[in-house]
Scaffold this active site. Structure first.
Site, PDB file in Angstrom:
ATOM      1  N   LYS A   1       0.486   4.512   6.885  1.00 34.74           N
ATOM      2  CA  LYS A   1      -0.012   5.320   5.771  1.00 34.74           C
ATOM      3  C   LYS A   1       0.597   6.720   5.867  1.00 34.74           C
ATOM      4  O   LYS A   1       1.253   7.073   6.845  1.00 34.74           O
ATOM      5  CB  LYS A   1      -1.545   5.452   5.810  1.00 34.74           C
ATOM      6  CG  LYS A   1      -2.321   4.144   5.893  1.00 34.74           C
ATOM      7  CD  LYS A   1      -2.287   3.349   4.605  1.00 34.74           C
ATOM      8  CE  LYS A   1      -3.082   2.051   4.750  1.00 34.74           C
ATOM      9  NZ  LYS A   1      -2.949   1.198   3.548  1.00 34.74           N
TER      10      LYS A   1
ATOM     11  N   SER B   1       0.803  -1.228   0.000  1.00 32.70           N
ATOM     12  CA  SER B   1       0.000   0.000   0.000  1.00 32.70           C
ATOM     13  C   SER B   1       0.832   1.271   0.000  1.00 32.70           C
ATOM     14  O   SER B   1       0.317   2.334  -0.344  1.00 32.70           O
ATOM     15  CB  SER B   1      -0.951   0.014   1.198  1.00 32.70           C
ATOM     16  OG  SER B   1      -0.250   0.175   2.410  1.00 32.70           O
TER      17      SER B   1
END
Length: 262
Positions: A102, A42
């Site tokens: 993230k 990701s």
């Protein structure tokens, strides 16, 4: 008799040494730096599957989630510092309890929207400058044996998998690389989302392969994340292995040792 006492004393010294070592290691992990292994794609190409890093837990202060199993007897956050837009952050998922990593995109009060794969913050398009193509071999990666998605699919196993890469410049001037496959996938077009007070909005750099704040917690995403779930900031990759096992030394990525996270 003296020999028995000496033997027992030696065992007790060994036990005390082990206990002290565990306490020191626990304090180090709780207060200073937590090890983190990148399991998914990701955050490519900022972070690759198999990157190993230490998370700076002093960066944002401490909450109950600073301890393993959320065991810290802390209400809210202590010694709190505000994260900065563009930081790469490890946090605890509010629903499933997993640790996620993230990039911090939206601060409290910001409005966030995706339009055709392009990020908008507070009604302004966030500039993206083309930066070539990210290439990798299409093959199972890491211990979880994830196979990457490719912009140039169909690609057979062992073929070259590509994705368009751009440099995104956030408000304030911080830049980072993002990858895209298309402009009409899940999360490429959203409503205008307002970040509530005390919350943050996170996205993965690999935009079409990230479960993040574009998706609600009820839908399996991160949603707007409360500050109490922040664990720390990722500053530097210490070690990286491209193989299924860390002991496969021939898969170590020597160019990523002590690489700064940007």
């Amino acid at each position: 008799m003296a020999s028995t006492s000496k033997s027992e004393g030696g065992i007790m010294e060994t036990v005390k040494t082990v206990v002290y070592a565990l306490l020191i290691a626990g304090a180090f992990r709780t207060l200073l730096f937590q090890p983190f292994w990148i399991p998914s794609e990701s955050m490519k190409d900022t972070l690759l599957i198999g990157d190993f890093l230490f998370v700076n837990k002093m960066a944002y202060g401490y909450s109950r989630y600073s301890c393993p199993f959320a065991a810290c007897p802390i209400s809210g956050r202590i010694f709190a510092s505000e994260p900065e837009r563009g930081d790469v952050v490890v946090f605890r998922h509010p629903v499933n309890g997993s640790d996620f990593i993230k990039r911090l995109i939206g601060l409290p009060g910001d409005t966030i929207q995706m339009k055709n794969g392009v990020l908008w913050i507070n009604g302004q398009e966030v500039p993206q400058t083309p930066d070539g193509v990210f290439e990798e071999i299409k093959e199972p990666q890491g211990p979880m044996r994830n196979v990457p998605r490719c912009e140039n699919d169909p690609v057979g196993m062992g073929g070259i998998c590509t994705r368009s890469r751009s440099i995104e410049t956030l408000p304030g001037g911080r830049q980072h690389k993002v990858l895209n496959i298309d402009t009409n996938g899940a999360g490429d077009n959203t409503d205008v989302l307002t970040v509530p007070p005390g919350h943050y909005f996170f996205m993965g750099d690999n935009r079409d392969n990230s479960t993040d704040s574009r998706f609600s917690q009820a839908a399996g995403g991160v949603g707007m994340l409360s500050a109490e779930y922040l664990i720390g900031r990722a500053d530097r990759v210490i070690f990286s292995s491209a193989g299924a096992r860390i002991l496969y030394f021939w898969t170590w990525r020597s160019d990523r040792f002590f690489k700064a996270v940007e």
